[in-house]
Design a protein around this motif. Sequence first.
Motif, PDB file in Angstrom:
ATOM      1  N   GLY A   1      -7.225  43.980  21.254  1.00 30.88           N
ATOM      2  CA  GLY A   1      -7.892  44.202  19.985  1.00 30.88           C
ATOM      3  C   GLY A   1      -8.576  42.964  19.441  1.00 30.88           C
ATOM      4  O   GLY A   1      -9.509  43.065  18.633  1.00 30.88           O
ATOM      5  N   LEU A   2      -8.135  41.786  19.879  1.00 31.59           N
ATOM      6  CA  LEU A   2      -8.740  40.544  19.392  1.00 31.59           C
ATOM      7  C   LEU A   2     -10.139  40.315  19.951  1.00 31.59           C
ATOM      8  O   LEU A   2     -10.925  39.565  19.371  1.00 31.59           O
ATOM      9  N   ILE A   3     -10.463  40.953  21.079  1.00 32.55           N
ATOM     10  CA  ILE A   3     -11.753  40.697  21.719  1.00 32.55           C
ATOM     11  C   ILE A   3     -12.607  41.940  21.851  1.00 32.55           C
ATOM     12  O   ILE A   3     -13.719  41.858  22.388  1.00 32.55           O
ATOM     13  N   ASP A   4     -12.133  43.090  21.380  1.00 35.70           N
ATOM     14  CA  ASP A   4     -12.882  44.323  21.623  1.00 35.70           C
ATOM     15  C   ASP A   4     -14.199  44.379  20.857  1.00 35.70           C
ATOM     16  O   ASP A   4     -15.059  45.210  21.151  1.00 35.70           O
ATOM     17  N   HIS A   5     -14.393  43.493  19.859  1.00 36.03           N
ATOM     18  CA  HIS A   5     -15.635  43.484  19.093  1.00 36.03           C
ATOM     19  C   HIS A   5     -16.686  42.554  19.691  1.00 36.03           C
ATOM     20  O   HIS A   5     -17.831  42.550  19.237  1.00 36.03           O
ATOM     21  N   LEU A   6     -16.326  41.765  20.708  1.00 34.98           N
ATOM     22  CA  LEU A   6     -17.236  40.761  21.254  1.00 34.98           C
ATOM     23  C   LEU A   6     -18.270  41.389  22.184  1.00 34.98           C
ATOM     24  O   LEU A   6     -18.058  42.468  22.735  1.00 34.98           O
ATOM     25  N   LYS A   7     -19.367  40.699  22.345  1.00 40.32           N
ATOM     26  CA  LYS A   7     -20.339  41.084  23.357  1.00 40.32           C
ATOM     27  C   LYS A   7     -19.752  40.801  24.734  1.00 40.32           C
ATOM     28  O   LYS A   7     -18.798  40.053  24.886  1.00 40.32           O
ATOM     29  N   LYS A   8     -20.373  41.418  25.749  1.00 39.01           N
ATOM     30  CA  LYS A   8     -19.743  41.370  27.066  1.00 39.01           C
ATOM     31  C   LYS A   8     -19.546  39.948  27.590  1.00 39.01           C
ATOM     32  O   LYS A   8     -18.485  39.606  28.101  1.00 39.01           O
ATOM     33  N   ALA A   9     -20.589  39.108  27.468  1.00 41.76           N
ATOM     34  CA  ALA A   9     -20.482  37.747  28.008  1.00 41.76           C
ATOM     35  C   ALA A   9     -19.353  36.979  27.324  1.00 41.76           C
ATOM     36  O   ALA A   9     -18.541  36.319  27.987  1.00 41.76           O
ATOM     37  N   ASP A  10     -19.277  37.067  25.995  1.00 39.61           N
ATOM     38  CA  ASP A  10     -18.213  36.369  25.269  1.00 39.61           C
ATOM     39  C   ASP A  10     -16.859  37.002  25.558  1.00 39.61           C
ATOM     40  O   ASP A  10     -15.841  36.302  25.660  1.00 39.61           O
ATOM     41  N   MET A  11     -16.842  38.331  25.700  1.00 36.61           N
ATOM     42  CA  MET A  11     -15.580  39.019  25.995  1.00 36.61           C
ATOM     43  C   MET A  11     -15.034  38.571  27.342  1.00 36.61           C
ATOM     44  O   MET A  11     -13.830  38.332  27.505  1.00 36.61           O
TER      45      MET A  11
END
Length: 705
Positions: A635-645
Motif C-alpha cells: 500500500g505504500l507504493i501502489d500510488h507511484l508511477k511504474k518507474a518509481d514503483m
Amino acid sequence: MAKTTWKITLSSSRDIPFNKLMPSQSNVRRVKAGLSIEELAEDIARRGLLQSLNVRPVLDSQGKENGTFEVPAGGRRYRALALLVQQKRLAKTAPVPCVVREAPADILAEDDSLAENVQRAPLHPLDQFRAFQALREKGRSEEDIAAAFFVSVNVVMQRLRLVSVSPKLLDLYAEDGMSLEQLMAFAVTSDHPRQEQVWEAVQHSYNQDPYQIRRMLTERSVRACDKRVRFVGVDAYEAAGGVVLRDLFEQDHGGWLEDLGLLDGLVAQKLKADAQAIAGEGWKWIEVAVDFPYGHTHRMRKLKGAQADLSADEQATIDALNAEYARLEAEYHNADELPDEVDQRLGEIETELAAFDDRPVTYDPAEIARAGAFIGIDSDGRLSVDRGYVRPEDEHRRDADGQETEHADSGASSAQSPCTTVDQGTVITFGHQPEVEAEDDEAIRPLPERLLMELTAHRTLALRNAVANDPQVAMTALLHKLCLDAFEHSTSPACLEASVGHVFFAVQASDLRDTASAKAVAERHEAWKAELPTEEGALWNWLAALDDDRRTQLLAHCVSFGVNALYERVGRYGAGLSEHGLRCRLAQADRLAAAVGLDMVAAGWRPTVENYLGRVTKPRILEAVREAKGEQAAGLIDHLKKADMAKEAERLLDGSGWLPEPLRIATAESEADEPSARGEALPEFLTSDDATADASEERPQQPAE
C-alpha cells in the motif's frame, strides 16, 4: 460649480548625516529573513545605496524637533550602514539619502514600515534567471555574478541553465503552466525541439513527474557509468565532438552521452587498435566484441601456458607489501573501525599484490599459430583479453599413415565477412552489440517470453552447479535417463549409448556470466581440465585409477552440463518442442531442484529493476511486494508511477528472499501433476483441447505474435 481635485504632495528628500539617524521602535520587521546584514553591507559598499531611507524627525518633550531622525522604514539598510561605519569604511557624518516625513503626520510610523515591506511585489524567478543571463552576455563571469549576489557559482550556473530552456517552455513557466521542478528536469538537455516534444507527450499524460521528464529526455543516451564509456573515456568522447548531458540539479553520476553512434565508433576504433596490437603475438584468429555470451568457448581447447617467473626485485616488493599489510592488520586488530588512511593503504596494497598475480603467460609458438583470443570489455570498463583457445577445426588430425595434419577447415575462409579483417596473418572478427529490448509498460499480462527465458537460464545454471556438487543426485539423474532409454525404446543403435549434450542458452541476461554459479562452474571445469590427460589412452587409465569419491565428483560435473531447465518457445504445427515436452522438462527440473535443495537466493539472484521489476506490469510488482512484505508495504507504493514503483520495490525486496514463480522450488502438489515420462498413452481428458488450455495456464505462455 466644478469640484476641486487636491493634488498629492510627496515627502521631500534630502541628505542627512549618518550620525543624526537612529533606529525606530516602530519598524515592524522583527524576524530575520533573506539577505544578511553583512551581505547587504557588502552590496552597499560595492554599488552604493540604491533606495533612500524613510525617516521622521524626533521630537523633544515640548514637541519640537531635536535635530535627529528615526528610521521606521529601511531599518536593515540603516544597520548595514552602521556596520560599515563600525568597520571604518564609512564616515560617521557621511550624508545618507532620506525621504523625510513631516512630524505631525496622519500616517503612523508603523504604517509606513508595514507598507514598505508588504506593497512591494517579489521578483519572479524567471526575471532573476534572465537578469543573470543579461549580465553573462555583457561579459560578466559566473564567479563575478556569484560574488556580486552572494550565491555560489553552482547556483549561477543552475540559473543560467534554466534560462536556456526552450522559450516556449519558459513562457509556460512564467504563466504558472509548469512547476520549477519540471523546468529543472527539462534543463538536462539543450535540445529545444526535443524538450518541446517531450512536453507535448507528458502534458496530456497522467505522469508529469520530473523523473519521467528526465527519463524521456535521456532515453536515447548512454550513462557515463556504462562500461563502454569508461573504456574510451568521457574526455575522448568530448574531444571527438560528442555531447554530454549533465544535470545540475540532481546527482547524475557523470551525465549521459548523447551520441551513441559516436560512442560505439570510438569503442570499435579502440578495440580494433588493441586487437591489431595483440595480433602481433601471432594468433591465428581474434574475436572482438563488447560482450561475449556465457559458454562462448565451448568445445574449444584451452592452451596451457607458463606464467613468467618473478624477478628478484619483484619478489622483494611482494615480500615488503605482505610485511606492511601484516603489520597494519596486527596494529589495528582490535580497532572497531580502521582510520581512513589505513583503510586506503590496505586497499592499495591489495591492488598492488593483485597486479603481480596478473603476470603475462607464454605459450608454445606452434600452438599460438593455430589458436586464438577473445578481446572484449569487462564490467569495470577495462580491456579484457582471453588468450589461448583452439577451435575443434584447428586441431591436428592423423592421416592414414599416422602423420599429423591440419583439419580441412582449419584455414582462413576465402570469403571473409564484412566485419572480418586480416592483420599480420591474424583473422580479426568484430562482433555486434548485444540486443536491447524496448521497455514494456503495457497492462497486466503473462511474464514476457524473453524474461521467462532469462530467468530459467539463471535457474538452469544454478541447478547445474547444485547437481555437480551432489554426486548422489547426479548419479540418480543419469540412471534415470539411462533407465528411460533402456526400458522405453525398443531399439538401440549401439551396444551402449549414454551421452550428455551441453545445453546452451539462446536467450540470457547480460549479467549471467558474472553470477556466482557461472564462476563456480567455470572454476570447477578448469580445475578438472587441468588434471585430465590429453591423450585418450592415458585418460582411460587415469579414470580407472580414480577413487570412488573423485570419480563420482567428476561424473556429477559432467552430468551437470546436460541439465536443461529452460523455458523455450513451443513449436507450431508439430515442429520443434511440444507443449507436452516442455511441461515434462519443467516438471523434471522442479524435481531435480527439490532433490538438490536449489536455493536461488543463496545462488545470488535477487529482484532488481533491470532483471525483473522494470519488465513486468504494476500489478505484478505489487504482488511481489505483497508476498514478501505484506499488504501494508504494498500500500505504500501502489500510488507511484511504474518507474518509481519498480525502484521502491527493489529497495523493499532487498534481503527478503522473494523469488518470482519460475525460480521457486515446486511444491509437492505441482510435482504430483507431472505428466508421465513413460511411454504410456495419456488419458483422453489430458489430451483434449480443454485440458491443454488448462495446463497452459499453469505456466506463462509466449505473447501472441
